[in-house]
Design a protein around this motif. Structure first.
Motif, short mmCIF file in Angstrom:
data_model
loop_
_atom_site.label_atom_id
_atom_site.label_comp_id
_atom_site.label_asym_id
_atom_site.label_seq_id
_atom_site.Cartn_x
_atom_site.Cartn_y
_atom_site.Cartn_z
N ASP A 61 0.84 -1.20 0.00
CA ASP A 61 0.00 0.00 0.00
C ASP A 61 0.87 1.25 0.00
OD1 ASP A 61 -2.32 -1.53 0.11
OD2 ASP A 61 -2.67 -1.20 2.25
N SER A 62 1.87 1.28 0.88
CA SER A 62 2.71 2.47 1.03
C SER A 62 3.53 2.73 -0.23
CB SER A 62 3.63 2.30 2.24
OG SER A 62 4.53 3.39 2.35
N ALA A 63 4.12 1.69 -0.81
CA ALA A 63 4.93 1.88 -2.01
C ALA A 63 4.09 2.44 -3.15
CB ALA A 63 5.58 0.56 -2.42
N LEU A 64 2.85 2.00 -3.25
CA LEU A 64 1.95 2.54 -4.27
C LEU A 64 1.53 3.97 -3.92
CD1 LEU A 64 -0.27 -0.62 -4.88
CD2 LEU A 64 1.25 0.45 -6.57
N ARG A 65 1.23 4.22 -2.65
CA ARG A 65 0.78 5.55 -2.24
C ARG A 65 1.88 6.59 -2.48
NH1 ARG A 65 -0.35 4.20 2.37
NH2 ARG A 65 1.39 4.91 3.64
N LEU A 66 3.13 6.24 -2.19
CA LEU A 66 4.25 7.14 -2.40
C LEU A 66 4.68 7.23 -3.85
CD1 LEU A 66 6.43 6.08 0.66
CD2 LEU A 66 5.06 8.14 0.46
N GLU A 67 4.06 6.40 -4.70
CA GLU A 67 4.38 6.30 -6.13
C GLU A 67 5.82 5.87 -6.37
OE1 GLU A 67 3.00 9.87 -8.07
OE2 GLU A 67 0.95 9.59 -7.31
#
Length: 371
Positions: A212-218
């Motif tokens: 989730d975080s890796a996607l949210r931070l792009e």
């Protein structure tokens, strides 16, 4: 945090950048020899981390508070090769620079300290991988304590160091540069490879939070996440974690939300919507529900993952949460369940949501999912 006054200014700046750690080689380059280092260790001012690495913070890691965190530590590296061609969204930028609680800053320090321990133990050729690379990249969702791990191009020719995991170098692994004028350039696994290395070995809720975080931070695009999944195939533990990639969602705004969502997924009641806008009777938006389940028509169950415990007792935040609770309670068609970090730690979120839906949903999907 206090350092020996005898430290040269440049070495002091280097220790600050590296979460308080120094290698023997770095000390020697600044004329701090073995006898001086040994004396500081004997006096308790320094501690040995592993062979060739010392910690200039005398407090044991498990006893540290945010007051022990170096103020000028090298910050998270939240940038990818795509930045040269694409600008990150305002949402990703805001997630990168969000306010961090004292506990967040302490745990970030402990994770990055693990990364530096591995890099310093094995020298300039070492590449931070797995969870350590994710910590350097600024990805959230890792456990508070992670093990130092690095890869070397010729790992078989190097002896193990106590407390540091030396991993096999992945064929085709790409890296990104990390560092500043104090540390020089160090290499860490690129986001795709770091995720592929770490997620198969993480607890399921942490694995989902990392994605989730890796996607949210792009740091990962959807295509990059798919490539990370491909890189992870065949690794030990991946058989139980393939579905994490299906559930990963950049709309999750914190590790707490991701962990709570995973408990609901395990109970067979995944939320229908993340970040549901909630309007009051006047039609004006009164807040956003972290997790939401449609009950019938325009009626929703909202799971809110905020509160006194999560905000560490800050009075202003507690008052704000109460105001939002009252606004949600008055909003038409909204049923509110409130959770904090204690519910997540005790793994009761999914069970409470499931029990609510059992009695309120007209046609619930109550099939328990197993992994």
């Amino acid at each position: 945090m206090r350092y020996p006054t005898e430290l040269p200014a440049a070495l002091l700046a280097l220790a600050q950048a590296q979460e308080g750690l120094l290698s023997s080689a770095q000390c020697e380059r600044h004329d701090v020899g073995r006898s001086r280092r040994a004396g500081w260790v004997r006096s308790g001012r320094w501690r040995v981390v592993t062979r060739g690495v010392v910690d200039t913070i005398p407090v044991l890691p498990r006893r540290r508070t945010v007051a022990n965190v170096p103020r000028d530590a090298l910050g998270p590296f939240v940038r990818t090769e795509l930045d040269l061609a694409l600008r990150r969204s305002s949402r990703a930028t805001a997630a990168t620079h969000r306010d961090r609680s004292a506990n967040d800053r302490l745990f970030d320090h402990l994770r990055r300290r693990a990364g530096w321990a591995g890099l310093l133990a094995y020298g300039p050729e070492a590449i931070a991988v797995g969870g350590c690379a994710l910590a350097f990249l600024g990805v959230e969702g890792l456990p508070p304590v992670i093990r130092p791990e690095v890869a070397l191009p010729r790992a078989s020719n190097r002896p193990d160091r106590p407390g540091v995991r030396l991993r096999q170098f992945d064929d085709g692994m790409t890296t990104v540069a990390h560092g500043d004028r104090r540390t020089g350039t160090r290499l860490i696994a690129s986001p795709e490879w770091a995720v592929a290395q770490a997620v198969p070995e993480l607890p399921l809720d942490h694995g989902l939070a990392v994605l989730d975080s890796a996607l949210r931070l792009e740091l990962l695009t959807p295509a990059g996440a798919a490539r990370a999944h491909d890189h992870a195939r065949g690794r030990r533990g991946i058989a139980l974690r393939h579905e994490l990639w299906e559930w990963a969602d950049p709309a999750a705004e914190s590790w707490l939300e991701s962990a709570a969502r995973w408990q609901c997924i395990e109970e067979g009641v995944p939320p229908d919507v993340l970040q549901l806008p909630v309007a009051g009777r006047s039609g004006r938006r009164v807040g956003v529900g972290d997790l939401a389940w449609r009950l019938s028509g325009d009626t929703w169950l909202v799971g809110d993952l905020d509160g006194f415990d999560w905000h560490e007792g800050v009075e202003r935040s507690e008052r704000r949460d109460r105001d939002r609770d009252n606004a949600f309670a008055a909003a038409p068609g909204i049923h509110l369940l409130r959770f904090d970090s204690r519910h997540v730690r005790e793994r009761t979120v999914g069970r409470q949501v499931r029990e609510f839906l059992r009695t309120h949903r007209t046609a619930p999907n109550m099939q328990l999912r197993t992994f």
